[in-house]
Design a protein around this motif. Structure first.
Motif, PDB file in Angstrom:
ATOM      1  N   PRO A  72       5.062  -3.761   8.235  1.00 30.99           N
ATOM      2  CA  PRO A  72       6.127  -3.012   8.119  1.00 30.99           C
ATOM      3  C   PRO A  72       6.262  -2.230   6.672  1.00 30.99           C
ATOM      4  N   ASP A  73       7.100  -1.068   6.834  1.00 29.05           N
ATOM      5  CA  ASP A  73       7.414   0.036   5.860  1.00 29.05           C
ATOM      6  C   ASP A  73       8.006  -1.142   4.635  1.00 29.05           C
ATOM      7  N   ASP A  74       8.980  -1.708   4.901  1.00 29.32           N
ATOM      8  CA  ASP A  74       9.420  -2.407   3.905  1.00 29.32           C
ATOM      9  C   ASP A  74       8.644  -3.266   3.003  1.00 29.32           C
ATOM     10  N   GLU A  75       7.624  -4.062   3.858  1.00 34.55           N
ATOM     11  CA  GLU A  75       6.745  -4.784   3.031  1.00 34.55           C
ATOM     12  C   GLU A  75       5.825  -4.086   2.146  1.00 34.55           C
ATOM     13  N   MET A  76       5.439  -2.995   2.787  1.00 35.97           N
ATOM     14  CA  MET A  76       4.449  -2.173   2.064  1.00 35.97           C
ATOM     15  C   MET A  76       5.198  -1.646   0.732  1.00 35.97           C
ATOM     16  N   ASP A  77       6.316  -1.247   0.696  1.00 33.91           N
ATOM     17  CA  ASP A  77       7.356  -0.725  -0.227  1.00 33.91           C
ATOM     18  C   ASP A  77       7.222  -1.847  -1.358  1.00 33.91           C
ATOM     19  N   ALA A  78       7.561  -3.101  -1.104  1.00 39.41           N
ATOM     20  CA  ALA A  78       7.659  -4.140  -2.034  1.00 39.41           C
ATOM     21  C   ALA A  78       6.341  -4.308  -2.630  1.00 39.41           C
ATOM     22  N   PHE A  79       5.273  -4.217  -1.965  1.00 40.31           N
ATOM     23  CA  PHE A  79       3.912  -4.351  -2.467  1.00 40.31           C
ATOM     24  C   PHE A  79       3.776  -3.219  -3.653  1.00 40.31           C
ATOM     25  N   LEU A  80       3.823  -1.983  -3.253  1.00 42.02           N
ATOM     26  CA  LEU A  80       3.759  -0.830  -4.122  1.00 42.02           C
ATOM     27  C   LEU A  80       4.651  -0.745  -5.312  1.00 42.02           C
ATOM     28  N   ALA A  81       5.973  -1.466  -5.013  1.00 37.99           N
ATOM     29  CA  ALA A  81       7.030  -1.540  -6.107  1.00 37.99           C
ATOM     30  C   ALA A  81       6.547  -2.601  -7.184  1.00 37.99           C
ATOM     31  N   ALA A  82       5.773  -3.386  -6.671  1.00 37.65           N
ATOM     32  CA  ALA A  82       5.245  -4.426  -7.820  1.00 37.65           C
ATOM     33  C   ALA A  82       4.127  -4.052  -8.401  1.00 37.65           C
ATOM     34  N   GLY A  83       3.806  -2.751  -8.327  1.00 31.83           N
ATOM     35  CA  GLY A  83       2.818  -2.208  -9.255  1.00 31.83           C
ATOM     36  C   GLY A  83       1.168  -1.974  -8.632  1.00 31.83           C
ATOM     37  N   TRP A  84       1.387  -2.253  -7.256  1.00 26.05           N
ATOM     38  CA  TRP A  84       0.086  -2.094  -6.698  1.00 26.05           C
ATOM     39  C   TRP A  84      -0.075  -0.636  -6.147  1.00 26.05           C
ATOM     40  N   GLN A  85      -1.164  -0.295  -5.995  1.00 26.13           N
ATOM     41  CA  GLN A  85      -1.542   1.015  -5.324  1.00 26.13           C
ATOM     42  C   GLN A  85      -2.043   0.857  -3.973  1.00 26.13           C
ATOM     43  N   PRO A  86      -1.834   2.098  -3.030  1.00 30.07           N
ATOM     44  CA  PRO A  86      -2.494   2.123  -1.750  1.00 30.07           C
ATOM     45  C   PRO A  86      -3.676   1.609  -1.647  1.00 30.07           C
ATOM     46  N   ARG A  87      -4.655   1.769  -2.547  1.00 26.49           N
ATOM     47  CA  ARG A  87      -6.051   1.308  -2.333  1.00 26.49           C
ATOM     48  C   ARG A  87      -6.226  -0.276  -2.445  1.00 26.49           C
ATOM     49  N   HIS A  88      -5.331  -0.801  -3.090  1.00 20.41           N
ATOM     50  CA  HIS A  88      -5.108  -2.258  -3.104  1.00 20.41           C
ATOM     51  C   HIS A  88      -4.999  -2.913  -1.854  1.00 20.41           C
ATOM     52  N   ALA A  89      -4.021  -2.236  -1.075  1.00 20.81           N
ATOM     53  CA  ALA A  89      -3.620  -2.513   0.220  1.00 20.81           C
ATOM     54  C   ALA A  89      -4.931  -2.659   1.182  1.00 20.81           C
ATOM     55  N   LEU A  90      -6.002  -1.738   1.125  1.00 22.22           N
ATOM     56  CA  LEU A  90      -7.011  -1.595   1.803  1.00 22.22           C
ATOM     57  C   LEU A  90      -7.968  -2.587   1.381  1.00 22.22           C
ATOM     58  N   ASP A  91      -8.136  -2.863  -0.089  1.00 24.97           N
ATOM     59  CA  ASP A  91      -8.714  -4.147  -0.429  1.00 24.97           C
ATOM     60  C   ASP A  91      -8.402  -5.623  -0.103  1.00 24.97           C
ATOM     61  N   VAL A  92      -7.026  -5.515   0.139  1.00 25.67           N
ATOM     62  CA  VAL A  92      -6.470  -6.785   0.735  1.00 25.67           C
ATOM     63  C   VAL A  92      -7.151  -6.870   2.163  1.00 25.67           C
ATOM     64  N   VAL A  93      -7.156  -5.978   2.777  1.00 26.46           N
ATOM     65  CA  VAL A  93      -7.605  -5.921   4.445  1.00 26.46           C
ATOM     66  C   VAL A  93      -9.235  -6.284   4.211  1.00 26.46           C
ATOM     67  N   LEU A  94      -9.894  -5.984   3.197  1.00 24.48           N
ATOM     68  CA  LEU A  94     -11.425  -6.137   3.182  1.00 24.48           C
ATOM     69  C   LEU A  94     -11.368  -7.737   2.686  1.00 24.48           C
ATOM     70  N   GLY A  95     -10.546  -8.248   1.696  1.00 22.69           N
ATOM     71  CA  GLY A  95     -10.723  -9.618   1.646  1.00 22.69           C
ATOM     72  C   GLY A  95     -10.232 -10.378   2.874  1.00 22.69           C
ATOM     73  N   VAL A  96      -9.328 -10.258   3.740  1.00 25.58           N
ATOM     74  CA  VAL A  96      -8.842 -10.685   4.870  1.00 25.58           C
ATOM     75  C   VAL A  96      -9.903 -10.772   5.863  1.00 25.58           C
ATOM     76  N   GLY A  97     -10.798  -9.760   5.909  1.00 23.26           N
ATOM     77  CA  GLY A  97     -11.760  -9.900   7.000  1.00 23.26           C
ATOM     78  C   GLY A  97     -12.876 -10.712   6.370  1.00 23.26           C
ATOM     79  N   THR A  98     -13.041 -10.498   5.044  1.00 28.03           N
ATOM     80  CA  THR A  98     -14.212 -11.456   4.411  1.00 28.03           C
ATOM     81  C   THR A  98     -14.064 -12.878   4.610  1.00 28.03           C
ATOM     82  N   TYR A  99     -12.830 -13.243   4.406  1.00 29.52           N
ATOM     83  CA  TYR A  99     -12.577 -14.651   4.044  1.00 29.52           C
ATOM     84  C   TYR A  99     -11.962 -15.092   5.609  1.00 29.52           C
TER      85      TYR A  99
END
Length: 187
Positions: A132-159
């Protein structure tokens, strides 16, 4: 049917396509982990996990952040082996005892930015990527970048590969990990 259908392979009994990967892991670690011996039943699964993990290790997430993602997936999927193994890895990367303890118990992390990463990883898992947008917004507000969101998806898939394979095969803890044993807390 029993978990005994899975063979803990040695380099001599493993399918030929798994032997090089097994040898490389043995060289790197000095021993062959039971989980790898069990994954070797499917050389493609073993190679897929190792390749995905190698790519995940090159993401823009620093080593501690990657371990936060891994721990979050491992505890969510209740992989006792991954939690034990990554307790050692996170400690080696400078993770504080407080950080390790919070990740092992699934409680709020002492670092605000890493807590946002943990919560985002949980959101990716819970919403199957449709965060959801509010959870994405909170992630970005903490200093993470959009690319990090995709890096998380890679980590989720890998593990997800690793945790599911370890649970399916009932991979045991190797003796060096016994001191880091973990069991999920009752909900």
């Amino acid at each position: 049917m029993s978990r005994r259908v899975f063979t803990a392979h040695t380099p001599d009994t493993a399918p030929a396509a798994a032997r090089a990967a097994m040898a490389g892991i043995h060289r790197k670690l000095g021993h062959l982990p039971a989980a790898v011996a069990l994954m070797a039943e499917s050389p493609e699964l073993l190679k897929g996990f190792l390749d995905a993990n190698a790519v995940f290790e090159t993401t823009d997430l620093d080593p501690v952040a990657r371990e936060v993602v891994v721990f979050t997936v491992a505890t969510r999927n209740e992989c006792h082996l991954c939690v034990a193994m990554h307790t050692v890895t996170l400690t080696r990367h400078g993770g504080t005892p407080e950080l390790v303890a919070a990740l092992r118990t699934g409680t709020e992390l002492p670092d605000r930015r890493l807590e946002a990463l943990r919560r985002f990883t949980l959101a990716v898992l819970h919403h199957r990527g449709a965060v959801p947008d509010d959870e994405m917004d909170a992630f970005l507000a903490a200093g993470w970048q959009p690319r990090h969101a995709l890096d998380v998806v890679l980590g989720v898939g890998t593990y997800t590969i690793s945790t599911f394979a370890n649970r399916l095969t009932a991979a045991p803890l190797d003796p060096p990990l016994a001191a880091y044993a973990w069991e999920p807390t009752a909900a």
